[in-house]
Design a protein around this motif. Structure first.
Motif, PDB file in Angstrom:
ATOM      1  N   MET A 165      78.067  89.021  15.133  1.00 56.89           N
ATOM      2  CA  MET A 165      78.042  90.351  14.521  1.00 56.89           C
ATOM      3  C   MET A 165      77.652  90.287  13.048  1.00 56.89           C
ATOM      4  SD  MET A 165      81.430  92.210  16.085  1.00 56.89           S
ATOM      5  CE  MET A 165      81.578  92.655  17.821  1.00 56.89           C
ATOM      6  N   VAL A 166      78.284  89.368  12.318  1.00 57.25           N
ATOM      7  CA  VAL A 166      78.017  89.259  10.877  1.00 57.25           C
ATOM      8  C   VAL A 166      76.586  88.811  10.629  1.00 57.25           C
ATOM      9  CG1 VAL A 166      78.605  87.984   8.785  1.00 57.25           C
ATOM     10  CG2 VAL A 166      80.422  88.916  10.223  1.00 57.25           C
ATOM     11  N   ASN A 167      76.123  87.813  11.372  1.00 56.78           N
ATOM     12  CA  ASN A 167      74.755  87.330  11.166  1.00 56.78           C
ATOM     13  C   ASN A 167      73.721  88.415  11.443  1.00 56.78           C
ATOM     14  OD1 ASN A 167      75.444  84.784  10.297  1.00 56.78           O
ATOM     15  ND2 ASN A 167      75.217  83.820  12.309  1.00 56.78           N
ATOM     16  N   ASN A 168      73.998  89.280  12.402  1.00 56.07           N
ATOM     17  CA  ASN A 168      73.065  90.365  12.668  1.00 56.07           C
ATOM     18  C   ASN A 168      73.049  91.393  11.539  1.00 56.07           C
ATOM     19  OD1 ASN A 168      71.568  90.372  15.379  1.00 56.07           O
ATOM     20  ND2 ASN A 168      73.564  89.565  15.917  1.00 56.07           N
ATOM     21  N   VAL A 169      74.180  91.618  10.917  1.00 58.52           N
ATOM     22  CA  VAL A 169      74.193  92.507   9.752  1.00 58.52           C
ATOM     23  C   VAL A 169      73.374  91.881   8.620  1.00 58.52           C
ATOM     24  CG1 VAL A 169      75.621  93.614   7.994  1.00 58.52           C
ATOM     25  CG2 VAL A 169      76.412  93.527  10.378  1.00 58.52           C
ATOM     26  N   VAL A 170      73.591  90.586   8.402  1.00 61.38           N
ATOM     27  CA  VAL A 170      72.850  89.894   7.334  1.00 61.38           C
ATOM     28  C   VAL A 170      71.351  89.939   7.603  1.00 61.38           C
ATOM     29  CG1 VAL A 170      72.460  87.673   6.216  1.00 61.38           C
ATOM     30  CG2 VAL A 170      74.794  88.396   6.761  1.00 61.38           C
ATOM     31  N   ALA A 171      70.955  89.677   8.849  1.00 58.58           N
ATOM     32  CA  ALA A 171      69.533  89.562   9.172  1.00 58.58           C
ATOM     33  C   ALA A 171      68.833  90.902   9.322  1.00 58.58           C
ATOM     34  CB  ALA A 171      69.368  88.759  10.470  1.00 58.58           C
ATOM     35  N   HIS A 172      69.556  91.925   9.764  1.00 59.99           N
ATOM     36  CA  HIS A 172      68.884  93.166  10.138  1.00 59.99           C
ATOM     37  C   HIS A 172      69.365  94.401   9.376  1.00 59.99           C
ATOM     38  CE1 HIS A 172      66.948  90.946  13.345  1.00 59.99           C
ATOM     39  NE2 HIS A 172      68.134  90.477  13.697  1.00 59.99           N
TER      40      HIS A 172
END
Length: 244
Positions: A165-172
């Protein structure tokens, strides 16, 4: 500008957090025009994952009975997450409110008494910027909380969910975020709130780390169920882990 009087199709709200649970006092007129801001105000509080929420409508006049459907919709929309206990306060016992499905009490004091004291230390939250290393900070918070709550067996799955979840916020999404963690008996909720309105889309396994790709595939594999809550200023993506 006006002289401060409540005008037709105007609504105001105030959030009082000086109680065991948040109390939202709504004043004005509930009609087709004000249903949306009322929904936004209540969802903004529910997005903080409270154990319970009390809404005082003593000074909210219903101009059209069908408009109370907004509260019924909120109840259904948030049944899975955050699953907060919802209470409505109406000393006049207005018939229209009964259609919401919310338990109704004559005053906030009665609602708080019925709810009882909140569970001790069963909520955790962490604010993060969308930067490399954010997922690591989330994992550290989750591991510490799982140990404190004597649920170490949930730490691995919770960290997998939070990392994706966190990585998707960072990436997108690229917005500040809040990681939320809550214990419900044998189950645990992991959620991330961000400022992007783009909902997650799960289309099956594809070799891409993104919403709709490997990220949601992993979440779907380890969570008992997951979903998202749309907010006026973004969304919450959540997952429930079964500790049985």
């Amino acid at each position: 500008m006006h002289n401060g009087a409540i005008m037709p199709s105007e609504v105001r709200h105030r959030v009082d957090r000086d109680h065991d649970y948040p109390l939202v006092r709504i004043t004005g007129v509930l009609d087709d025009d004000t249903a949306a801001p009322i929904r936004a105000a209540i969802l903004a509080v529910l997005a903080t994952q409270p154990e319970a929420l009390v809404v005082d409508v003593a000074d909210l006049r219903v101009s059209r009975a069908a408009a109370v459907g907004v509260l019924r919709e909120i109840r259904e929309e948030t049944r899975e997450w955050p699953g907060s206990h919802l209470m409505l306060c109406d000393p006049a016992d207005t018939p229209a409110w009964r259609a919401t499905g919310w338990p109704i009490w004559p005053d906030p004091a009665g609602a708080f008494a019925a709810l009882g004291p909140p569970a001790t230390d069963h909520r955790a939250a962490l604010d993060l910027d969308p930067v490399p290393g954010a997922a690591r900070s989330a994992r550290e918070m989750i591991t510490e909380a799982c140990g404190r709550w004597e649920r170490p067996h949930l730490a691995g799955s919770a960290c997998i969910v939070a990392t994706e979840m966190v990585n998707n916020v960072v990436a997108h999404a690229g917005t500040p975020m809040r990681v939320l963690l809550a214990l419900h008996g044998a189950t645990m909720d992991v959620a991330v709130r961000d400022g992007s309105p783009v909902p997650p889309r799960f289309t099956g396994p594809v070799p891409v780390t993104s919403y709709g790709g490997r990220g949601l595939l992993l979440i779907d594999a380890v969570a008992a169920r997951w979903g998202h809550l749309e907010l006026p200023d973004g969304k919450v993506v959540w997952a429930r882990l079964d500790g049985a």
